[in-house]
Design an enzyme around this catalytic site. Structure first.
Site, mmCIF file in Angstrom:
data_model
loop_
_atom_site.group_PDB
_atom_site.id
_atom_site.type_symbol
_atom_site.label_atom_id
_atom_site.label_comp_id
_atom_site.label_asym_id
_atom_site.label_seq_id
_atom_site.Cartn_x
_atom_site.Cartn_y
_atom_site.Cartn_z
ATOM 1 N N GLU A 1 -2.562 -6.115 -6.693
ATOM 2 C CA GLU A 1 -1.154 -5.703 -6.787
ATOM 3 C C GLU A 1 -0.619 -5.722 -5.367
ATOM 4 O O GLU A 1 -0.995 -4.885 -4.547
ATOM 5 C CB GLU A 1 -1.044 -4.284 -7.369
ATOM 6 C CG GLU A 1 -1.523 -4.142 -8.794
ATOM 7 C CD GLU A 1 -0.568 -4.734 -9.813
ATOM 8 O OE1 GLU A 1 0.553 -5.140 -9.438
ATOM 9 O OE2 GLU A 1 -0.954 -4.828 -10.983
ATOM 10 N N GLY B 1 -4.480 -8.557 0.875
ATOM 11 C CA GLY B 1 -4.952 -9.134 -0.395
ATOM 12 C C GLY B 1 -5.718 -10.425 -0.158
ATOM 13 O O GLY B 1 -6.749 -10.680 -0.797
ATOM 14 N N LYS C 1 -11.656 3.766 -2.482
ATOM 15 C CA LYS C 1 -11.400 3.867 -1.039
ATOM 16 C C LYS C 1 -9.909 4.162 -0.880
ATOM 17 O O LYS C 1 -9.063 3.296 -0.989
ATOM 18 C CB LYS C 1 -11.752 2.530 -0.356
ATOM 19 C CG LYS C 1 -12.238 2.647 1.067
ATOM 20 C CD LYS C 1 -11.185 2.978 2.095
ATOM 21 C CE LYS C 1 -10.169 1.928 2.391
ATOM 22 N NZ LYS C 1 -9.006 2.507 3.124
ATOM 23 N N GLY D 1 -2.052 -3.282 -2.170
ATOM 24 C CA GLY D 1 -1.674 -3.225 -0.765
ATOM 25 C C GLY D 1 -0.880 -4.460 -0.400
ATOM 26 O O GLY D 1 -0.299 -5.115 -1.263
ATOM 27 N N SER D 2 -0.891 -4.783 0.866
ATOM 28 C CA SER D 2 -0.045 -5.887 1.328
ATOM 29 C C SER D 2 -0.652 -7.235 0.932
ATOM 30 O O SER D 2 -1.865 -7.352 0.714
ATOM 31 C CB SER D 2 0.109 -5.807 2.840
ATOM 32 O OG SER D 2 -1.148 -5.979 3.452
ATOM 33 N N THR D 3 0.196 -8.236 0.880
ATOM 34 C CA THR D 3 -0.263 -9.578 0.529
ATOM 35 C C THR D 3 -1.245 -10.089 1.585
ATOM 36 O O THR D 3 -2.246 -10.741 1.254
ATOM 37 C CB THR D 3 0.955 -10.511 0.364
ATOM 38 O OG1 THR D 3 1.712 -10.011 -0.754
ATOM 39 C CG2 THR D 3 0.551 -11.943 0.074
ATOM 40 N N GLU E 1 9.014 -8.685 3.434
ATOM 41 C CA GLU E 1 8.945 -7.332 2.876
ATOM 42 C C GLU E 1 9.020 -6.331 4.035
ATOM 43 O O GLU E 1 8.154 -6.325 4.910
ATOM 44 C CB GLU E 1 7.635 -7.129 2.105
ATOM 45 C CG GLU E 1 7.599 -5.780 1.406
ATOM 46 C CD GLU E 1 6.267 -5.480 0.725
ATOM 47 O OE1 GLU E 1 5.218 -5.698 1.343
ATOM 48 O OE2 GLU E 1 6.297 -4.993 -0.413
ATOM 49 N N CYS F 1 6.717 -0.986 -3.735
ATOM 50 C CA CYS F 1 6.486 -2.425 -3.929
ATOM 51 C C CYS F 1 7.540 -3.059 -4.811
ATOM 52 O O CYS F 1 7.851 -4.236 -4.675
ATOM 53 C CB CYS F 1 5.105 -2.632 -4.522
ATOM 54 S SG CYS F 1 4.839 -1.674 -6.025
HETATM 55 P P1 NAD Z 1 -2.493 -2.367 3.375
HETATM 56 O O1 NAD Z 1 -2.757 -3.718 2.820
HETATM 57 O O2 NAD Z 1 -2.369 -2.230 4.830
HETATM 58 O O3 NAD Z 1 -3.631 -1.342 2.947
HETATM 59 C C1 NAD Z 1 -3.953 -1.085 1.602
HETATM 60 C C2 NAD Z 1 -5.376 -0.591 1.512
HETATM 61 O O4 NAD Z 1 -6.233 -1.644 1.923
HETATM 62 C C3 NAD Z 1 -5.703 0.606 2.405
HETATM 63 O O5 NAD Z 1 -6.605 1.458 1.732
HETATM 64 C C4 NAD Z 1 -6.399 -0.040 3.592
HETATM 65 O O6 NAD Z 1 -7.293 0.821 4.247
HETATM 66 C C5 NAD Z 1 -7.146 -1.169 2.908
HETATM 67 N N1 NAD Z 1 -7.503 -2.305 3.766
HETATM 68 C C6 NAD Z 1 -6.932 -2.701 4.923
HETATM 69 N N2 NAD Z 1 -7.566 -3.784 5.413
HETATM 70 C C7 NAD Z 1 -8.550 -4.094 4.539
HETATM 71 C C8 NAD Z 1 -9.534 -5.117 4.462
HETATM 72 N N3 NAD Z 1 -9.654 -6.037 5.415
HETATM 73 N N4 NAD Z 1 -10.368 -5.141 3.409
HETATM 74 C C9 NAD Z 1 -10.268 -4.228 2.422
HETATM 75 N N5 NAD Z 1 -9.360 -3.216 2.434
HETATM 76 C C10 NAD Z 1 -8.502 -3.160 3.471
HETATM 77 O O7 NAD Z 1 -1.207 -1.853 2.605
HETATM 78 P P2 NAD Z 1 -0.428 -0.491 2.838
HETATM 79 O O8 NAD Z 1 0.334 -0.609 4.106
HETATM 80 O O9 NAD Z 1 -1.353 0.649 2.643
HETATM 81 O O10 NAD Z 1 0.570 -0.509 1.583
HETATM 82 C C11 NAD Z 1 1.776 -1.186 1.606
HETATM 83 C C12 NAD Z 1 1.684 -2.501 0.872
HETATM 84 O O11 NAD Z 1 1.176 -2.283 -0.450
HETATM 85 C C13 NAD Z 1 3.024 -3.168 0.667
HETATM 86 O O12 NAD Z 1 2.919 -4.537 0.919
HETATM 87 C C14 NAD Z 1 3.334 -2.916 -0.802
HETATM 88 O O13 NAD Z 1 4.223 -3.843 -1.381
HETATM 89 C C15 NAD Z 1 1.984 -2.965 -1.408
HETATM 90 N N6 NAD Z 1 1.966 -2.254 -2.686
HETATM 91 C C16 NAD Z 1 1.938 -2.991 -3.821
HETATM 92 C C17 NAD Z 1 1.958 -2.345 -5.061
HETATM 93 C C18 NAD Z 1 1.921 -3.132 -6.342
HETATM 94 O O14 NAD Z 1 1.678 -2.532 -7.392
HETATM 95 N N7 NAD Z 1 2.150 -4.439 -6.317
HETATM 96 C C19 NAD Z 1 2.011 -0.950 -5.118
HETATM 97 C C20 NAD Z 1 2.038 -0.235 -3.927
HETATM 98 C C21 NAD Z 1 2.014 -0.894 -2.708
#
Ligand code: NAD
Length: 507
Positions: A278, A261, A203, A256-258, A409, A312
């Site tokens: 992650e 997560g 996704k 994605g974001s914490t 962050e 990140c």
């Molecule tokens: P996000 O959490 O908003 O979204 C990430 C993904 O999750 C997207 O595909 C989104 O559609 C999906 N998503 C959103 N809500 C969801 C839910 N309820 N259930 C399942 N999936 C859902 O994050 P973002 O804004 O796309 O990315 C930025 C964040 O990602 C930052 O916090 C960054 O630090 C983190 N990040 C971490 C790493 C790592 O390796 N640790 C790498 C890249 C980005």
């Protein structure tokens, strides 16, 4: 606001190839069971060039029924043929895909620039990395092996016996990808999963699906059996949430974001699927009094401003020893001021736009908060006027641990600097560790003992010495604390898609 250097429309930027233009103009659908299909509801969303605000493509979005179909296809493909293929056969598919990516490197590079906004030098690097990633895991697939060990005593007391372990694929993996490095994040999940023998439903982020959809075309061209890789673009709260909840998905890998997560963990609880996370970071950068400024100045500026800080691993909490603080800041600020801000397609661009207007406004809000909370604005702090989502590289000094720009962050080009006047490594490490995150960090010193002693005290999954964010295909990467669960890249990235089965034979 500063004047915007960007002309309206990427079409006015000379370097978009004809192949990329043709790709953008195509119909972008969902990849389910080896076929491109419109979603059940037949709806779509537009994606935009964040440097110009221009619409670049329209992409079908999937909902829960589409996730159900993709998961069913992945389950069927897992049972046969994918998990039954020999490791060598699976490796051949991965190697073939690596070659196809190389053949399409320029299109991938341009798509990432147009969809995400990243500068060309970063985009080109990530595309090189993804073909290497498939090659690396093609090799690793051939070395998946178990062990032999001593059989249990209650059996050997009565008979001869043999005990060994075998590694087996986890099953169907759901992979949820963010927008900041879209194709890289997808591939560093896909390549080990496929090498392990898993089948996959990806996704992508709704903001940046294009490069992952192009990868889907190459997956078909490489001859992967239908259903081995399914790609369902869609919203997180809908398609993403459903994938994380799905009872026929055995593992979920999320970047994605914490905050999201946490939702993924809750969703995964229904069938206790395996979870890899992650997540976010707020990584410390510690500059000791004996640091070599010729390394510190470009290295620390890049630690914060690489990818506009939408990274990140970004080093955003900077700790500088009192004795070199002012000189260091003067030079880092001078370095940051000369970054060329612009459209990522232009070769000279160093800082591109932020992903969206909403994200730009959020980052700008943090800059305002930093000023309100009493930090000293040394450089930057402005949005650029116009349709692109640009913010200048921004440096704050005189920051304190309680400020929002230090604790949270921001995911933008904002450096928050604190000064310290001790050389006690425990005290310095306590400052660096004063965060809920633990993803990355770096230590800058010419004293090897100081470097390693400090690294040993910093609680993070990746700590670099005289450099920052030293990731590589073979190097495990992941977070302590609220930065995640598990590791990606390297052998550990593959292990995350394998189960261990212990077998004892009474002979
Ligand atoms: P996000 O959490 O908003 O979204 C990430 C993904 O999750 C997207 O595909 C989104 O559609 C999906 N998503 C959103 N809500 C969801 C839910 N309820 N259930 C399942 N999936 C859902 O994050 P973002 O804004 O796309 O990315 C930025 C964040 O990602 C930052 O916090 C960054 O630090 C983190 N990040 C971490 C790493 C790592 O390796 N640790 C790498 C890249 C980005």
């Amino acid at each position: 606001m500063q004047a915007n250097p960007i002309e309206p429309g990427f079409s006015s930027v000379a370097t978009v190839s004809e192949v990329t233009r043709e790709y953008l103009a195509k119909e972008h659908l969902l990849l389910i069971n080896g076929e491109w299909v419109a979603g059940e509801q037949g709806d779509s969303i537009d994606t935009f060039d964040p440097a110009t605000g221009e619409k670049i493509a329209t992409v079908a979005i999937g909902h829960q029924a589409d996730i159900d179909k993709a998961v069913a296809a992945a389950n069927a493909a897992f049972i046969s043929p994918w998990s039954k293929l020999s490791h060598f056969e699976r490796a051949k598919y991965l190697s073939k895909l690596a070659r196809l990516i190389e053949d399409h490197a320029e299109t991938f590079t341009e798509l990432e620039i147009l969809d995400n906004g990243m500068p060309r030098f970063i985009s080109a690097l990530t595309i090189q990395n993804i073909s290497e990633m498939f090659d690396y895991y093609a090799g690793a697939a051939q070395r998946i092996e178990g062990t032999t060990t001593n059989p249990p005593r209650h059996i050997t007391e009565v008979a001869e016996a043999l005990t060994y372990t075998v590694k087996e694929p986890v099953g169907v993996a759901g992979q949820i990808v963010p927008w900041n490095v879209p194709i890289s994040t997808a591939v560093l999940k896909l390549a080990p999963a496929l090498a392990a023998g898993c089948t996959v439903v990806v996704k992508p982020s709704e903001e940046t699906p294009l490069s992952i959809l192009l990868l889907g075309e190459l997956i078909i061209e490489a001859g992967f059996p239908p259903g081995v890789v399914n790609i369902v673009n869609g919203y997180g709260y809908d398609a993403g949430q459903h994938l994380a909840e799905h009872p026929q998905v055995d593992k979920i890998s999320f970047t994605g974001s914490t905050a999201t997560g946490r939702k993924v963990i809750a969703a995964a609880m229904g069938n206790l699927k395996k979870v890899s996370l992650e997540l976010g970071g707020k990584s410390p950068v510690v500059i000791m009094p004996d640091a070599d400024l010729s390394l510190v100045v470009p290295g620390v500026a890049m630690a914060t401003f690489f990818l506009q800080g939408q990274n990140c691993m970004a080093g955003t909490r900077i700790f500088i020893h009192e004795s070199i603080h002012d000189e260091c800041i003067e030079q880092i600020a001078a370095f940051a001021r000369q970054f060329v801000i612009g459209h990522g397609l232009k070769p000279e661009t160093f800082i591109g736009p932020l992903i969206s207007k909403a994200h730009r406004d959020k980052v700008y809000g943090y800059i305002q908060k930093g000023i309100e909370e009493g930090a000293t604005l040394v450089c930057g702090g402005n949005m650029l006027a116009g349709e692109g989502n640009f913010i200048e590289p921004t440096i704050f000094t005189n920051c304190t641990p309680d400020m929002a720009i230090v604790k949270e962050e921001i995911f933008g080009p904002v450096m928050a600097v604190q000064r310290f006047n001790t050389t006690d490594l425990d005290e310095i490490a306590a400052m660096a560790n004063n965060t809920e995150y633990g993803l990355s960090g770096s230590v800058w010193t010419t004293n090897l003992s100081t470097a390693h002693s400090l690294v040993a005290r910093i609680r993070a999954g990746q700590v670099s010495i005289n450099c920052h964010g030293a990731i590589g295909t073979n190097i495990p990467f992941g977070g302590y604390g609220q930065s995640g669960w598990g590791r990606e890249f390297g052998q550990e990235g593959l292990d995350a898609y394998l189960e261990t089965k212990a077998v004892t034979a009474r002979l």
